[in-house]
Design a protein around this motif. Structure first.
Motif, PDB file in Angstrom:
ATOM      1  N   CYS A  54       0.752  -1.333  -0.149  1.00 38.76           N
ATOM      2  CA  CYS A  54      -0.005   0.071   0.008  1.00 38.76           C
ATOM      3  C   CYS A  54       0.802   1.240   0.083  1.00 38.76           C
ATOM      4  CB  CYS A  54      -0.875  -0.070   1.118  1.00 38.76           C
ATOM      5  SG  CYS A  54      -0.220   0.405   2.686  1.00 38.76           S
ATOM      6  N   ARG A  55       2.048   1.214   0.393  1.00 42.63           N
ATOM      7  CA  ARG A  55       3.073   2.088   0.365  1.00 42.63           C
ATOM      8  C   ARG A  55       2.495   3.465   1.212  1.00 42.63           C
ATOM      9  NH1 ARG A  55       6.631  -0.895  -0.567  1.00 42.63           N
ATOM     10  NH2 ARG A  55       8.295   1.058  -1.005  1.00 42.63           N
ATOM     11  N   LEU A  56       1.800   3.183   2.235  1.00 37.11           N
ATOM     12  CA  LEU A  56       1.131   4.261   3.106  1.00 37.11           C
ATOM     13  C   LEU A  56       2.353   4.362   4.392  1.00 37.11           C
ATOM     14  CD1 LEU A  56      -1.297   6.090   3.056  1.00 37.11           C
ATOM     15  CD2 LEU A  56      -2.256   4.415   4.497  1.00 37.11           C
ATOM     16  N   CYS A  57       2.987   3.503   4.512  1.00 42.01           N
ATOM     17  CA  CYS A  57       3.899   3.277   5.748  1.00 42.01           C
ATOM     18  C   CYS A  57       5.205   3.824   5.506  1.00 42.01           C
ATOM     19  CB  CYS A  57       3.781   1.789   6.372  1.00 42.01           C
ATOM     20  SG  CYS A  57       4.705   0.555   5.463  1.00 42.01           S
ATOM     21  N   VAL A  58       5.445   4.425   4.530  1.00 41.48           N
ATOM     22  CA  VAL A  58       6.968   4.832   4.175  1.00 41.48           C
ATOM     23  C   VAL A  58       7.339   5.814   5.039  1.00 41.48           C
ATOM     24  CG1 VAL A  58       6.554   4.595   1.577  1.00 41.48           C
ATOM     25  CG2 VAL A  58       6.079   6.881   2.837  1.00 41.48           C
ATOM     26  N   VAL A  59       8.706   5.652   5.193  1.00 41.97           N
ATOM     27  CA  VAL A  59       9.726   6.302   6.332  1.00 41.97           C
ATOM     28  C   VAL A  59      10.867   6.992   5.584  1.00 41.97           C
ATOM     29  CG1 VAL A  59       8.693   5.351   8.205  1.00 41.97           C
ATOM     30  CG2 VAL A  59      10.506   4.516   7.091  1.00 41.97           C
ATOM     31  N   GLU A  60      11.568   7.935   6.405  1.00 39.16           N
ATOM     32  CA  GLU A  60      12.917   8.241   6.061  1.00 39.16           C
ATOM     33  C   GLU A  60      13.867   7.643   7.164  1.00 39.16           C
ATOM     34  OE1 GLU A  60      13.678  11.908   3.788  1.00 39.16           O
ATOM     35  OE2 GLU A  60      12.373  12.492   5.176  1.00 39.16           O
ATOM     36  N   ARG A  64      20.030   6.385   3.885  1.00 39.57           N
ATOM     37  CA  ARG A  64      19.456   5.572   3.185  1.00 39.57           C
ATOM     38  C   ARG A  64      18.740   6.412   2.159  1.00 39.57           C
ATOM     39  NH1 ARG A  64      16.348  -0.134   3.996  1.00 39.57           N
ATOM     40  NH2 ARG A  64      15.068  -0.175   2.106  1.00 39.57           N
ATOM     41  N   ARG A  65      18.858   6.249   0.781  1.00 44.27           N
ATOM     42  CA  ARG A  65      18.132   6.809  -0.202  1.00 44.27           C
ATOM     43  C   ARG A  65      16.644   6.093  -0.233  1.00 44.27           C
ATOM     44  NH1 ARG A  65      21.209   6.727  -5.700  1.00 44.27           N
ATOM     45  NH2 ARG A  65      19.513   7.973  -6.398  1.00 44.27           N
ATOM     46  N   GLY A  66      15.798   7.060  -0.738  1.00 52.17           N
ATOM     47  CA  GLY A  66      14.318   6.729  -0.970  1.00 52.17           C
ATOM     48  C   GLY A  66      13.350   6.885   0.292  1.00 52.17           C
ATOM     49  N   THR A  67      12.129   6.263   0.321  1.00 53.65           N
ATOM     50  CA  THR A  67      11.243   6.208   1.567  1.00 53.65           C
ATOM     51  C   THR A  67      10.899   4.831   1.536  1.00 53.65           C
ATOM     52  OG1 THR A  67       9.833   6.832  -0.053  1.00 53.65           O
ATOM     53  CG2 THR A  67      10.790   8.739   1.449  1.00 53.65           C
ATOM     54  N   PRO A  68      11.638   3.993   2.426  1.00 48.47           N
ATOM     55  CA  PRO A  68      11.202   2.625   2.476  1.00 48.47           C
ATOM     56  C   PRO A  68      10.010   2.439   3.208  1.00 48.47           C
ATOM     57  CG  PRO A  68      13.056   2.907   3.626  1.00 48.47           C
ATOM     58  CD  PRO A  68      12.816   4.069   3.035  1.00 48.47           C
ATOM     59  N   ALA A  69       9.126   1.183   2.885  1.00 50.57           N
ATOM     60  CA  ALA A  69       8.071   0.943   3.623  1.00 50.57           C
ATOM     61  C   ALA A  69       8.571   0.084   4.950  1.00 50.57           C
ATOM     62  CB  ALA A  69       7.171  -0.279   2.842  1.00 50.57           C
ATOM     63  N   SER A  70       7.971   0.781   5.891  1.00 52.84           N
ATOM     64  CA  SER A  70       8.541   0.222   7.232  1.00 52.84           C
ATOM     65  C   SER A  70       7.993  -0.797   7.571  1.00 52.84           C
ATOM     66  CB  SER A  70       7.952   1.342   8.481  1.00 52.84           C
ATOM     67  OG  SER A  70       6.622   1.739   8.471  1.00 52.84           O
ATOM     68  N   CYS A  71       7.038  -1.261   7.060  1.00 55.97           N
ATOM     69  CA  CYS A  71       6.449  -2.960   7.521  1.00 55.97           C
ATOM     70  C   CYS A  71       7.207  -3.792   6.903  1.00 55.97           C
ATOM     71  CB  CYS A  71       4.882  -2.909   6.919  1.00 55.97           C
ATOM     72  SG  CYS A  71       4.807  -2.908   5.119  1.00 55.97           S
ATOM     73  N   THR A  72       8.010  -3.533   5.896  1.00 63.25           N
ATOM     74  CA  THR A  72       9.169  -4.789   5.350  1.00 63.25           C
ATOM     75  C   THR A  72      10.379  -4.450   5.529  1.00 63.25           C
ATOM     76  OG1 THR A  72       8.707  -3.376   3.093  1.00 63.25           O
ATOM     77  CG2 THR A  72       7.255  -5.283   3.357  1.00 63.25           C
ATOM     78  N   THR A  73      10.786  -3.500   6.113  1.00 59.00           N
ATOM     79  CA  THR A  73      12.234  -3.170   6.278  1.00 59.00           C
ATOM     80  C   THR A  73      12.753  -3.480   7.775  1.00 59.00           C
ATOM     81  OG1 THR A  73      11.998  -0.973   5.106  1.00 59.00           O
ATOM     82  CG2 THR A  73      13.821  -1.013   6.401  1.00 59.00           C
ATOM     83  N   PRO A  74      13.470  -4.370   7.909  1.00 52.59           N
ATOM     84  CA  PRO A  74      13.839  -4.778   9.400  1.00 52.59           C
ATOM     85  C   PRO A  74      14.870  -3.949   9.923  1.00 52.59           C
ATOM     86  CG  PRO A  74      15.215  -6.008   7.482  1.00 52.59           C
ATOM     87  CD  PRO A  74      14.142  -5.097   6.767  1.00 52.59           C
ATOM     88  N   VAL A  75      14.906  -3.498  10.990  1.00 56.62           N
ATOM     89  CA  VAL A  75      15.701  -2.712  11.992  1.00 56.62           C
ATOM     90  C   VAL A  75      17.297  -3.070  11.832  1.00 56.62           C
ATOM     91  CG1 VAL A  75      13.971  -2.110  13.681  1.00 56.62           C
ATOM     92  CG2 VAL A  75      15.472  -3.963  14.171  1.00 56.62           C
TER      93      VAL A  75
END
Ligand code: FES
Length: 272
Positions: A54-60, A64-75
């Motif tokens: 859905c791309r609603l959860c993007v973060v900075e 890191r370049r771009g705005t990754p989805a926080s739900c699929t990005t591991p810490v």
């Protein structure tokens, strides 16, 4: 949000200036939740694997370049995350605007009014106006009348209705399927697979023509492999899949949850 990582080395990171420690493998969205920070979401739930559609959860993330989805990005250790920057707020608002532009504006008479995640998220990102005309794709951001090739491709041929606006499927005795309200988050498809293991649902078509489909072309829910477990209905964030009792009687004041011995989904029986 995906399944929380229960074990693993502790990872320290910073989210919106708050120090957070979570097990390795935890998603950024889950880590934010641990810190009391709610990130807007539509395709992620606590019970389904993260999907990132859905791309609603993007973060900075700093460095890191771009705005990754926080739900699929591991810490990662030392990560510095911003969930409320002006850039991500603008992106989320734009994404929500697109979802709403292709959605019936009948909230006041919709059975899900007040119990709709699309409505909640529109409020959460502060969406007030939609610049696009519902049902068509004639938005011209430059105001010059010129449209790009990709915009032109999105237009339906003259006289043809968008396949998303086919009639409601009321064949199942327990729930209805209204494709016009679908945001194609695929939560129902994933619930069918991950929770029930039935594989009765799929997504067909592309872009504005994409829609959830039960079984083969021509099937309705009743003639498909659907076993009426209700996992898809529970997963739906809008009124696309709706219990018939809710559609007829309205949203109940309280909800009783029980797990039946048949499939173990944990079907929700609602009563006033
Ligand atoms: Fe992360 Fe949908 S909630 S992409």
């Amino acid at each position: 949000m995906g399944t929380p990582a229960k074990s693993g080395k502790p990872v320290h990171l910073t989210i919106d200036g708050i120090d957070v420690t979570v097990p390795a493998g935890t998603s950024v969205m889950r880590a934010a939740a641990e810190a009391g920070i709610a990130v807007p979401k539509l395709c992620a739930t606590d019970s389904l694997d993260a999907f990132g559609s859905c791309r609603l959860c993007v973060v900075e993330i700093e460095g890191r370049r771009g705005t990754p989805a926080s739900c699929t990005t591991p810490v990662h250790a030392g990560m510095v995350v911003h969930t409320q920057s002006s850039k991500v707020k603008k992106i989320r608002k734009g994404v929500m605007e697109l979802y709403v532009s292709d959605h019936p504006l009948d909230c006041l008479t919709c059975a899900a009014n007040g119990d709709c995640e699309l409505q909640d998220m529109a409020g959460m990102v502060g969406l007030r106006d939609v610049r696009y005309t519902p049902g068509d794709n004639h938005f011209d951001p430059s105001g010059s009348g010129a449209r790009s090739q990709s915009e032109a491709r999105l237009r339906m041929p003259e006289g043809e209705a968008n396949p998303r606006y086919i009639a409601k499927d009321e064949s199942n005795p327990y729930f209805t399927y209204d494709p016009s309200k679908c945001i194609v988050c695929s939560r129902c498809v994933r619930a069918c697979e991950e929770v029930q293991g039935t594989f009765a649902l799929t997504i067909e078509g592309r872009g504005f023509e994409s829609r959830v489909s039960a079984g083969m072309a021509g099937d309705d829910f009743l003639t498909s492999d659907c076993v009426s477990c209700g996992a898809c209905v529970q997963a739906c964030p809008t009124a696309t899949l709706q219990e018939k009792s809710v559609a007829e009687l309205g949203t109940p004041d309280r909800e009783l949850v029980t797990t039946c011995a048949y499939c173990g989904v944990g079907c929700s029986f609602k009563a006033e």
